[in-house]
Scaffold this motif. Structure first.
Motif, mmCIF file in Angstrom:
data_model
loop_
_atom_site.group_PDB
_atom_site.id
_atom_site.type_symbol
_atom_site.label_atom_id
_atom_site.label_comp_id
_atom_site.label_asym_id
_atom_site.label_seq_id
_atom_site.Cartn_x
_atom_site.Cartn_y
_atom_site.Cartn_z
ATOM 1 N N ALA A 88 0.818 -1.224 0.000
ATOM 2 C CA ALA A 88 0.000 0.000 0.000
ATOM 3 C C ALA A 88 0.847 1.268 0.000
ATOM 4 O O ALA A 88 0.489 2.270 -0.620
ATOM 5 C CB ALA A 88 -0.941 -0.001 1.208
ATOM 6 N N SER A 89 2.015 1.225 0.667
ATOM 7 C CA SER A 89 2.851 2.434 0.741
ATOM 8 C C SER A 89 3.542 2.743 -0.590
ATOM 9 O O SER A 89 4.179 3.788 -0.720
ATOM 10 C CB SER A 89 3.885 2.307 1.863
ATOM 11 N N THR B 84 -0.548 9.751 8.469
ATOM 12 C CA THR B 84 -0.686 8.904 7.279
ATOM 13 C C THR B 84 -2.147 8.519 7.058
ATOM 14 O O THR B 84 -2.836 8.152 8.012
ATOM 15 C CB THR B 84 0.150 7.609 7.465
ATOM 16 N N SER B 85 -2.611 8.611 5.813
ATOM 17 C CA SER B 85 -3.985 8.229 5.465
ATOM 18 C C SER B 85 -3.990 6.977 4.590
ATOM 19 O O SER B 85 -3.040 6.727 3.851
ATOM 20 C CB SER B 85 -4.672 9.347 4.673
ATOM 21 N N HIS B 86 -5.077 6.231 4.688
ATOM 22 C CA HIS B 86 -5.288 5.099 3.786
ATOM 23 C C HIS B 86 -6.469 5.411 2.882
ATOM 24 O O HIS B 86 -7.531 5.826 3.350
ATOM 25 C CB HIS B 86 -5.551 3.820 4.582
ATOM 26 N N THR C 50 -5.573 -0.407 -2.266
ATOM 27 C CA THR C 50 -5.315 0.402 -1.071
ATOM 28 C C THR C 50 -4.023 1.180 -1.236
ATOM 29 O O THR C 50 -2.997 0.617 -1.636
ATOM 30 C CB THR C 50 -5.210 -0.499 0.175
ATOM 31 N N SER D 33 -1.419 4.032 0.774
ATOM 32 C CA SER D 33 -1.026 4.680 2.024
ATOM 33 C C SER D 33 -0.268 5.946 1.661
ATOM 34 O O SER D 33 0.833 5.872 1.107
ATOM 35 C CB SER D 33 -0.156 3.701 2.819
ATOM 36 N N THR E 215 -3.060 4.311 11.766
ATOM 37 C CA THR E 215 -3.242 3.642 10.475
ATOM 38 C C THR E 215 -2.083 2.694 10.160
ATOM 39 O O THR E 215 -2.249 1.752 9.398
ATOM 40 C CB THR E 215 -3.356 4.667 9.308
ATOM 41 N N THR E 216 -0.917 2.948 10.772
ATOM 42 C CA THR E 216 0.320 2.237 10.413
ATOM 43 C C THR E 216 0.892 1.530 11.635
ATOM 44 O O THR E 216 0.958 2.118 12.718
ATOM 45 C CB THR E 216 1.356 3.249 9.870
ATOM 46 N N THR F 179 0.411 -1.729 7.160
ATOM 47 C CA THR F 179 -0.885 -1.179 7.560
ATOM 48 C C THR F 179 -1.472 -1.957 8.749
ATOM 49 O O THR F 179 -1.221 -3.153 8.904
ATOM 50 C CB THR F 179 -1.910 -1.252 6.406
ATOM 51 N N SER G 54 9.528 0.914 5.631
ATOM 52 C CA SER G 54 8.297 0.916 4.820
ATOM 53 C C SER G 54 8.429 0.038 3.575
ATOM 54 O O SER G 54 7.448 -0.152 2.850
ATOM 55 C CB SER G 54 7.912 2.341 4.437
#
Lengths: 68, 68, 68, 68, 68, 68
Positions: A60-61, B22-24, B35, B37, C21-22, C39, D61
């Motif tokens: 996701a990142s 951080t947003s998802h 998804t 991040s 979120t993380t 996540t 990450s």
């Protein structure tokens, strides 16, 4: 094996293009092409070939969002 | 702006979940959820909201391939 | 599932620290700690807990080399 | 130089494979091989050679977690 | 320590914003802001503070190119 | 298109070096060189050439911080 990567998208391998160390894989997913750049060793290890079912796996990142 | 990232997949934002930094983002693409991040600043800057059309943008070198 | 990522290192989860979120996961591998930032959804989905066996999975293109 | 990347794992370079622009480095760490895909310029700049001590450096990450 | 990452850009830390697990660092480089998302542990370990000289370090495979 | 990536740094392309699958782009920004490793397809698609104005685009989660 179950992996934390949130994105695991099923498709069919359309092409495998090998360079000297790096290969490009095109995966067809509902008419969209997803391109992956992976090592030649991975291509050989997984024996990736056009026509095969496979997943694009993306953390996701590593996904950005864009708007028009 | 045109970007080198090989994967630019169009969909609709389904949810925006903000953390402290951080947003998802969940993007629906043909019934599949992708998804992302990203930073809260990016969410505010692009004014991302559920229902909006958007693209998931992913560099080819961040895509892995998996097989069953 | 077999994945193209060249690095799949077996260890034991030492800690799971959740943010909004993380989450941060510490995996102990032969006395070395490997830290992963993933996540919260992945932590819940894989039900990750200290003491569990797990793998750190890393794409070769995300590994840098340093020398003293 | 001290870097924010949480993972800095010491080992010995086992092989250096050069392509036209991208090289693959294999680093041996306690009997495990870690593979890195880096630029040829970095290989030349750091003068990387088999037998040399080096570190695999990985941002948290970029680490995923998998379970069996 | 000398690292393979091709991009090591010197600047001055302008802000450090901590979340529960992830911090955002703004680095000023010739009037341009570069934003980094790193772990809180890295911020504490390197004792990062506004006003400090620091480098943004970026692997070449994480850089995309865009044109207007 | 507006993208979530926090870092979009304007410069001039200094060199384009093509390998079999992967190209390296050098972008000059205020006398500093930023190196990008992207696919040959992207180079062709964006028609990247030395002398052209372009942006280096980098996701915040791909930026590390280092101190002396």
């Amino acid at each position: 094996m179950k992996i934390s990567a949130r994105n695991q998208i099923k498709g069919t391998i359309k092409s495998v293009t090998k360079g000297q160390t790096t290969s490009h894989i095109q995966l067809e997913v509902n008419g969209t092409i997803i391109t992956a750049s992976i090592t030649n060793e991975a291509v050989d290890d997984l024996n990736l070939k056009p026509g095969q079912n496979a997943y694009a796996v993306i953390k996701a990142s590593d996904v950005m969002i864009a708007v028009d």
